[in-house]
Design an enzyme around this catalytic site. Structure first.
Site, PDB file in Angstrom:
ATOM      1  N   GLU A  33      -5.386 -15.513  -0.613  1.00 24.98           N
ATOM      2  CA  GLU A  33      -4.801 -16.387   0.418  1.00 24.98           C
ATOM      3  C   GLU A  33      -3.804 -17.362  -0.193  1.00 24.98           C
ATOM      4  O   GLU A  33      -3.683 -18.508   0.245  1.00 24.98           O
ATOM      5  CB  GLU A  33      -5.894 -17.170   1.144  1.00 24.98           C
ATOM      6  CG  GLU A  33      -6.751 -16.322   2.040  1.00 24.98           C
ATOM      7  CD  GLU A  33      -6.045 -15.920   3.304  1.00 24.98           C
ATOM      8  OE1 GLU A  33      -4.909 -16.393   3.530  1.00 24.98           O
ATOM      9  OE2 GLU A  33      -6.621 -15.134   4.055  1.00 24.98           O
TER      10      GLU A  33
ATOM     11  N   TRP B  30      -6.364  -4.788  -3.015  1.00 23.51           N
ATOM     12  CA  TRP B  30      -7.237  -5.961  -2.939  1.00 23.51           C
ATOM     13  C   TRP B  30      -7.513  -6.345  -1.496  1.00 23.51           C
ATOM     14  O   TRP B  30      -7.371  -7.509  -1.130  1.00 23.51           O
ATOM     15  CB  TRP B  30      -6.634  -7.156  -3.694  1.00 23.51           C
ATOM     16  CG  TRP B  30      -6.408  -6.909  -5.138  1.00 23.51           C
ATOM     17  CD1 TRP B  30      -5.224  -6.764  -5.767  1.00 23.51           C
ATOM     18  CD2 TRP B  30      -7.427  -6.765  -6.146  1.00 23.51           C
ATOM     19  NE1 TRP B  30      -5.420  -6.535  -7.110  1.00 23.51           N
ATOM     20  CE2 TRP B  30      -6.764  -6.534  -7.379  1.00 23.51           C
ATOM     21  CE3 TRP B  30      -8.825  -6.806  -6.142  1.00 23.51           C
ATOM     22  CZ2 TRP B  30      -7.444  -6.352  -8.577  1.00 23.51           C
ATOM     23  CZ3 TRP B  30      -9.494  -6.621  -7.333  1.00 23.51           C
ATOM     24  CH2 TRP B  30      -8.812  -6.400  -8.528  1.00 23.51           C
TER      25      TRP B  30
ATOM     26  N   PRO C 280       0.164  -3.373  -4.700  1.00 21.30           N
ATOM     27  CA  PRO C 280      -0.173  -3.265  -6.132  1.00 21.30           C
ATOM     28  C   PRO C 280       0.821  -3.987  -7.032  1.00 21.30           C
ATOM     29  O   PRO C 280       0.444  -4.519  -8.074  1.00 21.30           O
ATOM     30  CB  PRO C 280      -0.149  -1.755  -6.395  1.00 21.30           C
ATOM     31  CG  PRO C 280      -0.371  -1.119  -5.062  1.00 21.30           C
ATOM     32  CD  PRO C 280       0.200  -2.051  -4.039  1.00 21.30           C
TER      33      PRO C 280
ATOM     34  N   ARG D 299      -6.568 -19.672   5.672  1.00 18.21           N
ATOM     35  CA  ARG D 299      -6.578 -20.722   4.636  1.00 18.21           C
ATOM     36  C   ARG D 299      -7.276 -21.980   5.143  1.00 18.21           C
ATOM     37  O   ARG D 299      -7.946 -22.688   4.377  1.00 18.21           O
ATOM     38  CB  ARG D 299      -5.133 -21.056   4.236  1.00 18.21           C
ATOM     39  CG  ARG D 299      -4.445 -19.951   3.460  1.00 18.21           C
ATOM     40  CD  ARG D 299      -2.943 -20.188   3.384  1.00 18.21           C
ATOM     41  NE  ARG D 299      -2.258 -19.184   2.583  1.00 18.21           N
ATOM     42  CZ  ARG D 299      -0.942 -19.106   2.457  1.00 18.21           C
ATOM     43  NH1 ARG D 299      -0.154 -19.970   3.102  1.00 18.21           N
ATOM     44  NH2 ARG D 299      -0.390 -18.168   1.704  1.00 18.21           N
TER      45      ARG D 299
END
Ligand code: TGC
Ligand code: FAD
Length: 387
Positions: free
Chosen positions: A367, A166, A138, A247
């Site tokens: 990412e 997330w 967070p 990625r």
């Protein structure tokens, strides 16, 4: 291909092997048949299409580059083409596959014990077990080296306290690959659904990646046996190496999202009559369509070369940063312009560019934000870290 999505001005097809074309075309057909008809509604209703997971597993889309544990043993160019096609459908569908393959199966494969691999990888390849990857917290995601989640050794167990935020697939996941600070540095743990003290909460009201579940993870004195620690993951380099895998796929995904947007614009321009003729005869519309093709074509070849380097074992993570930055920025620029080219209809969920543009607002952040990738490339070319 089912039909031509992009004019192949530089004969990209000829740079692929028969196997690579076949993998791409199989996934493309599946996306056309199974994803495109439902994805607008999923996005609108904030629903991940879970029923597609067994079909993705059946096609070998989870952990596709591993040659063992029931995985498909494809090369990295195939993996990239899979990600391109999935994101042509939706970034949320590609995210699901990225997290399962690059962020969960990869660390278990690279850093896990033989028992951990045997237990999780075949089931994850079949889509029967779902994974998530908990790195971001967070208080900030860009600097994971300062994470606050802590694991403390108590006898034969570890006790984990902290929170992650997330996290894609968080509440869906049977296993969370969780990164925590210990007295010896950062370590990775397999935290299983149902372990006492481990809870998740979905993050509602997202305007982006609405067809994907994003959650918070909470660890309140979660006792994890040492056998659930990834024995070969030592230090920040381990989670960062997982990011390199994901990625890489995201770079290809940006190409797919842009292709979908371009395609919708071309069809629109061919049939929309304004000022006495169809839009595709207008100079400014042609410039915009040509510019989309220019950007997509260049990004496609960047990804292909990156894939060839990855297959040769010579790819460096700063090259992945440049590609993720370039291709996601390209996808977002194309999607925003495509939204405008479609006029008022472009704000409707019936048209894909607004959905892709909104999704790519997440993709450009997760990412590693665009700024972080610019700074990674900056460090590579100057030798000075400026984070
Ligand atoms: P730094 O000193 O640069 O690196 C520490 C060690 O790691 C090595 N390394 C890497 N190894 C493999 N792949 C990479 N990409 C690597 N980057 C660095 C490095 O060589 C070093 O090794 P050693 O042996 O010398 O110790 O670490 P730093 O603290 O300076 O951090 C650098 C920075 C800012 C680039 C890094 O922290 C970073 O990448 N930050 C961004 C964080 C991020 O991207 N988070 C993503 C969370 S996961 C996610 O978003 C999933 S979304 C999924 C979806 O839904 O699709
Ligand atoms: P911060 O790190 O707080 O950054 C805030 C701003 O500061 C950004 O603009 C950034 O570019 C800028 N900034 C940061 N450092 C610098 C600097 N040195 N110089 C200049 N500017 C700087 N994480 C996971 O671990 N697992 C997941 O599965 C996952 N899935 C996600 C799904 C979605 C939909 C989203 C949106 C995010 C997801 N993330 C996940 C989190 C993602 O990785 C982080 O959001 C990202 O790393 C950025 O962290 P932050 O949001 O905390 O922003």
């Amino acid at each position: 291909m089912p039909d031509v999505i992009l004019p192949d001005l530089f004969d990209f097809n000829s740079c692929l092997t028969d196997d690579e074309r076949q993998v791409r075309d199989t996934v493309a057909r599946w996306v056309d048949d199974r994803v495109l008809p439902i994805i607008g509604e999923c996005f609108e209703k904030e629903r991940f299409p879970m029923d597609l997971v067994p079909e993705m597993a059946e096609m070998g889309l989870f952990g596709p580059t591993f040659a063992d544990y029931g995985c498909a043993g494809l090369n990295n160019v195939c993996y990239g083409l899979i990600m391109q096609e999935l994101e042509r459908g939706d970034s949320g569908v590609r995210s699901f596959a990225s997290v399962q393959s690059g962020l969960c199966m990869y660390p278990i494969h690279a850093y896990g014990s033989p028992e951990q691999k045997q237990r999780w990888l075949p089931e994850m390849a079949r889509g029967r077990k779902i994974g998530c990857f908990g790195l971001t917290e967070p208080d900030g995601g860009s600097d994971p080296g300062t994470m606050k989640t802590r694991a403390v050794k108590k006898g034969g167990d570890w006790v984990i306290n902290g929170a992650k935020m997330w996290i894609t697939n968080g509440s869906l996941a049977d296993v969370a690959v969780v990164w925590a600070a210990t007295d010896d540095g950062i370590r990775g743990f397999l935290v299983e659904k149902g372990m006492p003290g481990y809870t998740t909460r979905d993050i509602p009201h997202k305007f982006s990646l609405r067809a994907s579940i994003t959650s918070e993870l909470f660890f309140d004195n979660v006792k994890v046996p040492d056998s659930n620690r990834l024995p070969r993951a030592e230090g920040l380099g381990a989670p960062l190496s997982c990011l390199t895998q994901a990625r890489y796929g995201i770079a290809w995904g940006g190409v797919g999202a842009a292709m979908a947007c371009y395609r919708e614009c071309l069809e629109f321009a061919k049939q929309r009559v304004l000022f006495g003729t169809t839009l595709d005869r207008k100079q400014m519309i042609q410039v915009r369509l040509a510019d989309m093709v220019r950007q997509i074509t260049a990004a496609q070849f960047l990804c292909l070369q990156l894939g060839r380097l990855k297959d040769a074992g010579t790819m460096h993570h700063s090259q992945v940063s440049l590609a993720k930055w370039h291709c996601v920025r390209m996808g977002l620029d194309v999607a925003r312009d495509a939204r405008d080219l479609l006029g008022a209809g472009g704000i409707s969920i019936e048209c894909c560019p607004i959905r892709h543009a909104l999704n790519l607002e997440s993709v450009i952040t997760y990412e590693g934000t665009e700024t972080i990738h610019q700074l990674i490339v900056g460090r590579e070319i100057t030798g000075h870290g400026a984070f």
